[in-house]
Design a protein around this motif. Structure first.
Motif, mmCIF file in Angstrom:
data_model
loop_
_atom_site.group_PDB
_atom_site.id
_atom_site.type_symbol
_atom_site.label_atom_id
_atom_site.label_comp_id
_atom_site.label_asym_id
_atom_site.label_seq_id
_atom_site.Cartn_x
_atom_site.Cartn_y
_atom_site.Cartn_z
ATOM 1 N N THR A 491 0.850 -1.187 0.000
ATOM 2 C CA THR A 491 0.000 0.000 0.000
ATOM 3 C C THR A 491 0.881 1.230 0.000
ATOM 4 O OG1 THR A 491 -1.739 -1.155 1.216
ATOM 5 C CG2 THR A 491 -1.802 1.240 1.251
ATOM 6 N N GLY A 501 -10.609 6.719 -4.072
ATOM 7 C CA GLY A 501 -10.642 5.587 -3.142
ATOM 8 C C GLY A 501 -12.052 5.061 -2.973
ATOM 9 N N GLU A 502 -12.205 3.751 -2.960
ATOM 10 C CA GLU A 502 -13.521 3.108 -2.882
ATOM 11 C C GLU A 502 -14.361 3.690 -1.744
ATOM 12 O OE1 GLU A 502 -15.512 -1.286 -2.046
ATOM 13 O OE2 GLU A 502 -13.361 -1.122 -2.458
ATOM 14 N N SER A 503 -15.528 4.212 -2.073
ATOM 15 C CA SER A 503 -16.475 4.704 -1.072
ATOM 16 C C SER A 503 -17.765 5.084 -1.764
ATOM 17 C CB SER A 503 -15.913 5.920 -0.315
ATOM 18 O OG SER A 503 -15.724 7.001 -1.188
ATOM 19 N N GLY A 508 -12.798 1.588 -6.259
ATOM 20 C CA GLY A 508 -11.581 2.378 -6.353
ATOM 21 C C GLY A 508 -10.984 2.362 -7.753
ATOM 22 N N ASP A 524 -5.971 -1.351 -7.007
ATOM 23 C CA ASP A 524 -7.151 -0.936 -6.247
ATOM 24 C C ASP A 524 -6.790 0.302 -5.443
ATOM 25 O OD1 ASP A 524 -9.711 -0.896 -5.306
ATOM 26 O OD2 ASP A 524 -9.543 -2.685 -4.054
ATOM 27 N N THR A 525 -7.805 1.064 -5.072
ATOM 28 C CA THR A 525 -7.599 2.260 -4.245
ATOM 29 C C THR A 525 -8.659 2.274 -3.152
ATOM 30 O OG1 THR A 525 -6.891 3.413 -6.254
ATOM 31 C CG2 THR A 525 -7.241 4.748 -4.298
ATOM 32 N N LYS A 526 -8.219 2.479 -1.903
ATOM 33 C CA LYS A 526 -9.122 2.463 -0.750
ATOM 34 C C LYS A 526 -8.999 3.770 0.021
ATOM 35 C CE LYS A 526 -10.039 -2.110 -1.071
ATOM 36 N NZ LYS A 526 -11.382 -2.666 -1.312
ATOM 37 N N LYS A 527 -10.088 4.134 0.707
ATOM 38 C CA LYS A 527 -10.025 5.261 1.628
ATOM 39 C C LYS A 527 -9.438 4.757 2.945
ATOM 40 C CE LYS A 527 -12.185 8.756 -0.519
ATOM 41 N NZ LYS A 527 -13.610 9.057 -0.397
ATOM 42 N N THR A 533 -5.362 8.205 1.348
ATOM 43 C CA THR A 533 -5.795 7.342 0.251
ATOM 44 C C THR A 533 -4.762 6.232 0.116
ATOM 45 O OG1 THR A 533 -6.829 9.201 -0.891
ATOM 46 C CG2 THR A 533 -6.390 7.232 -2.193
#
Length: 879
Positions: A491, A501-503, A508, A524-527, A533
């Motif tokens: 990450t 970021g996925e939300s 994402g 992938d990208t997440k909060k 991020t």
């Protein structure tokens, strides 16, 4: 001491702590937002766990709330005691590494003695037995006589949940007087009598308990206090029960009005009145926070509360639905503070009415099932209903155990309560395992909490899909590291990012991350916490290190397709309200590059006409080529504009609004197209139910919709080719073929019937007599279960008296039908038992009535053995 109403008490508390420089936050939703360890919020500090655990930076180091809470662990005691409730409000003030014991206790004392004007001689304090510091603050700085300060052990005055933050606590008690006591001259707080009421707990979170059980001092200790609003209202209004405080009394009076009962006239009725009064509050607040009745999780909690309240309405003589009529009393009491109740009143009422009416239907169905169980008991000369049967009535039909017992007692029967409780415990265990964690999960250390809180990511992706930035942190295998190498997955946290970021239901972004010495894929990208991020990166070439400058590039095609689907969900939400009603609320969504999925509140499946209308209207709006505007404003201004907000979502001081022409306006942080025409074609793929009161629509747009149409065209071309016709004549050609097939099927049935009649005579001629009873136990060829039953009925009519067991094999599966004429059943023969014996030998099972039953099997080679076994049973039984 002043008599203060509950709503005034709430305001006094929050205003007091606002004057002490606390940030006063509205209550968080009952549905936990970032805590999978909890089903529902059950304490004032529960939504603040990320701040206490150091996972997130609080908006201010001093906060105060009045938090809505639900607890159902003691639901069986609700209505039977003066204090148990499923819904309550928890007043709390909190410090995150700011002030500590001295300020907390002094302010607590100031509030109760000066603002609430509680008599000082009625107030007692407890401290943890080893907490000399708290004792001295109470005695020497505040001035409570040491005789009114009680030291208690760990069980009473030390707060901890497994490993993680913990610490001693100090509680304030109110002395209600000797008449509530136990006549023990040493009676004081800690005694189990009703004299001393604990009403405000101050928790000093000063330790961090590790896995070895060592209590390590925290560098920045916290304060967490909790005071039950209903409990302190009892003290201020000088009443013995929470059901007598002003707000509860208003609701209770409405319950009495709608059930045509009077309170304090009958102890049994009073329990039902109190249960309904308590439960309706929980029901209203749960629905207002987006919970819907279902058979699992928080939906099951709601369903149980509605059905339990409705059941007690039945006990009070109310045979039709009425809970929806009591909603108004709850909203009148709480609506000024919780304005969402007023806004959602029609919706809340609708959900309750639908669920209660369903219960009215199922309770009658349950009575029919119970009557069948009773008949079975009487037939078998048994007196005890199986626990699993009682549980089925409870779980499937909402049938309370006490009602089952009452009906059985009238028939001199009883229920196996041990077996019922075993089934109940199995269900609780299943529910426990279904959760992703336990109550300690919210405290477990996260590698990201060890990062400097100043490490944040600014999002630039609304306007750009490429940017140059700096690497602030790297995490690999749950450890903070300094670099990421080729073929490693980790990450990466950047200073700024164009990656979403996925939300909010939107997945994402993916793309590339690179510089002169490194290239990697962002998969992938997440909060993350604290406005971080998290980019999930797989290294492909070279190495990157913390501090490196880096270039990023979002996958433009995926982003654009996702944006098309996201804007389409906004149009879908709007059109659903137009077509099926304003009660529609978003209950979940998924927006990917390939498709969109939208869950919404509705109580029945949509008709084909409604679906066609929805699809048509959305495509009309797309073709209007409306401009999509995005802007930031305050929640209040957004509300004035009519912006839709998500159920239960908590918004900050500034919100982002997405407006599609004059059609749709919603609060949303996702990415969108600039003009509705970019969406292309909207095609509705599927509509289905996902839970009670929740429907789901799946759809596609853009290039995916083109692919879908092309595939449909190809299919039509292949079908028309096979039918030797054109697309224009395809349906008429198909109708002609189906008619021809139908005629041929009729002819086949006619021939089969003639053949069957011929075989009936053969079978009758081959019937054997066993002790004077005609029996036919045989195989027949190629008969499905339906044909086998028909043949059996024909043979029974011909025989008039006798026993029949027929067997046939279709597609490798064994079918059995057993028929015993009523005169023979009186001799003790049972068709269900006969067919079960046969099916068991062939590896199957089945059953039915004493006069007719059917079964299936898996092993055709054992049919002869099964038939022989049945013949032996008949010889023995008919002696």
């Amino acid at each position: 001491m002043k008599n203060i109403g509950l709503n005034e008490l709430r305001k006094l508390f929050l205003d007091f702590f606002e004057s002490k420089e606390h940030l006063v936050q509205p209550s968080y939703p009952l549905v936990p937002q970032k805590d999978k360890s909890l089903l529902l919020i059950n304490a004032g500090m529960a939504p603040l766990k990320p701040y206490f655990a150091g996972k997130e930076e609080p908006p201010k180091n001093r906060m105060a709330t009045c938090q809505k809470c639900i607890r159902t662990g003691d639901i069986e005691n609700v209505g039977k005691t003066a204090r148990h409730a499923t819904f309550f409000e928890m007043l709390g003030n909190f410090s995150f590494g700011d002030y500590f014991k001295e300020e907390s206790l002094k302010w607590g004392w100031e509030f109760v003695t000066e603002y609430l004007q509680m008599p000082i001689d009625k107030l007692w304090a407890t401290v943890y037995e080893n907490d000399d510091e708290a004792f001295e603050i109470w005695e020497k700085q505040i001035g409570i006589p040491k005789e009114q300060i009680v030291r208690l052990g760990k069980e009473d005055n030390f707060w901890e949940i497994g490993i993680g933050p913990c610490g001693p606590c100090s509680e304030l008690y109110f002395d209600r007087g000797e008449k509530f006591g136990c006549n023990d001259p040493n009676c004081k707080p800690g005694c189990e009598c009703d004299r001393y009421v604990e009403f405000w707990n101050h928790v000093f979170t000063q330790f961090d308990k590790d896995e070895e059980g060592t209590y390590n001092p925290l560098p920045n200790p916290n304060i967490d206090t909790g005071m039950g609003l209903e409990r302190v209202a009892c003290i201020m209004q000088n009443v013995d029960s929470i059901f007598e405080i002003d707000t509860m009394k208003h609701i209770l009076n409405k319950v009495c009005l709608h059930t045509n009962t009077k309170y304090n006239e009958n102890k049994i009725s009073d329990v039902s009145i109190r249960i309904i009064t308590d439960h309706i509050r929980s029901i209203v607040f749960l629905i207002s926070d987006g919970v819907l009745p279902s058979n699992e999780g928080r939906g099951y909690v709601l369903r149980r509360l509605i059905r339990r309240a409705a059941r007690h309405g039945i006990l009070l003589g109310k045979s039709d639905s009425f809970l929806n009529d009591v909603v108004e009393a709850v909203i009148a009491t709480y609506g000024e503070t919780y304005t969402e109740l007023v806004e959602k009143q029609d919706y809340i009422t609708k959900v309750i009415k639908v669920e209660e009416e369903r219960f009215q239907e199922t309770i009658h169905a349950g009575l029919e099932i119970l009557n069948n169980f009773v008949k079975e008991l009487e037939l078998n000369n048994e007196k005890l209903l199986k626990g699993e049967h009682a549980f089925k009535l409870y779980d499937t039909y909402g049938f309370p155990l006490d009602l089952t017992k009452e009906i059985l007692e009238e028939k001199n029967l009883d229920v196996d309560e041990v077996g019922f409780n075993d089934e109940m415990n199995k269900q609780r265990e299943r529910a426990r395992k279904a959760r992703t964690g336990n109550n300690t999960a919210g405290w477990e250390e996260d590698v990201y909490t060890t990062l400097d809180k100043k490490i944040t990511t600014s999002f630039v992706g609304y306007n750009d899909i490429k940017n140059k930035t700096k690497i602030n942190a790297i995490v690999v295998d749950n450890e903070v590291v300094s670099q990421l190498n080729k073929d490693q997955k980790g990450t990466v946290i950047l200073e700024s990012s164009a990656f979403y970021g996925e939300s909010g239901g939107q997945v994402g972004d993916t793309g590339l991350i690179y510089n002169q010495t490194f290239r990697g894929s962002v998969i992938d990208t997440k909060k993350g916490p604290n406005n971080q991020t998290h980019h999930v990166v797989v290294g492909e070439e070279g190495t990157i290190q913390v501090g490196d400058e880096i270039y990023t590039e979002v996958n433009e095609l995926n982003r654009n397709n996702t944006s098309k689907n996201h804007t389409a969900t906004h149009l879908l939400h709007k059109i659903l309200k137009e077509v099926i009603g304003d009660h529609v609320q978003q209950a979940g969504s998924l927006v990917t590059p390939d498709r969109l999925r939208f869950d919404f509140t509705h109580f029945e499946s949509l008709t084909p006409e409604q679906l066609n209308t929805i699809e048509h209207k959305i495509n009309e709006k797309i073709l209007q080529a409306s401009k999509v505007q995005t802007f930031e404003t305050s929640p209040e201004d957004a509300k004035q504009l009519g912006a839709e907000a998500l159920f239960g979502e908590k918004y900050g001081d500034i919100v982002r609004v997405v407006k599609v022409g004059d059609e749709s306006i919603e609060l949303c942080g996702g990415t969108h197209v600039e003009n509705s025409s970019e969406i292309g074609l909207f095609i509705l793929i599927n509509e289905s139910g996902v839970a009670s009161g929740v429907r789901r629509i799946e759809a596609i747009t853009g290039l995916e919709s083109y692919k879908y149409v092309k595939k449909q065209q190809d299919t039509i071309n292949k079908v028309t080719e096979a039918l030797k016709t054109t697309p224009t004549n395809m349906l008429s050609r198909l109708d002609a073929l189906l008619l021809d097939i139908k005629e041929k099927e009729k002819e086949i049935e006619k021939l089969k019937s003639q053949i069957s009649l011929g075989s009936v005579d053969d079978l009758i001629n081959k019937a054997e007599k066993i002790n004077g009873v005609s029996t036919i136990v045989t195989k027949v060829s190629d008969q499905n279960m339906n044909d086998l039953r028909k043949l059996g009925d024909t043979l029974k009519d011909k025989l008039q008296s006798g026993v029949i067991l027929l067997s046939s094999t279709i597609d490798g599966k064994v079918n059995f039908v057993s028929i015993v004429t009523k005169d023979i059943t009186q001799k003790g023969l049972n068709a269900g038992k006969i067919v079960k014996e046969a099916a068991t030998i062939t590896g199957g099972g089945g059953g039915g009535r004493p006069d007719m039953a059917q079964a299936g099997g898996k092993n055709p080679e054992k049919i002869d053995e099964a038939l022989e076994k049945v013949k032996q049973i008949l010889i023995e039984s008919l002696k």
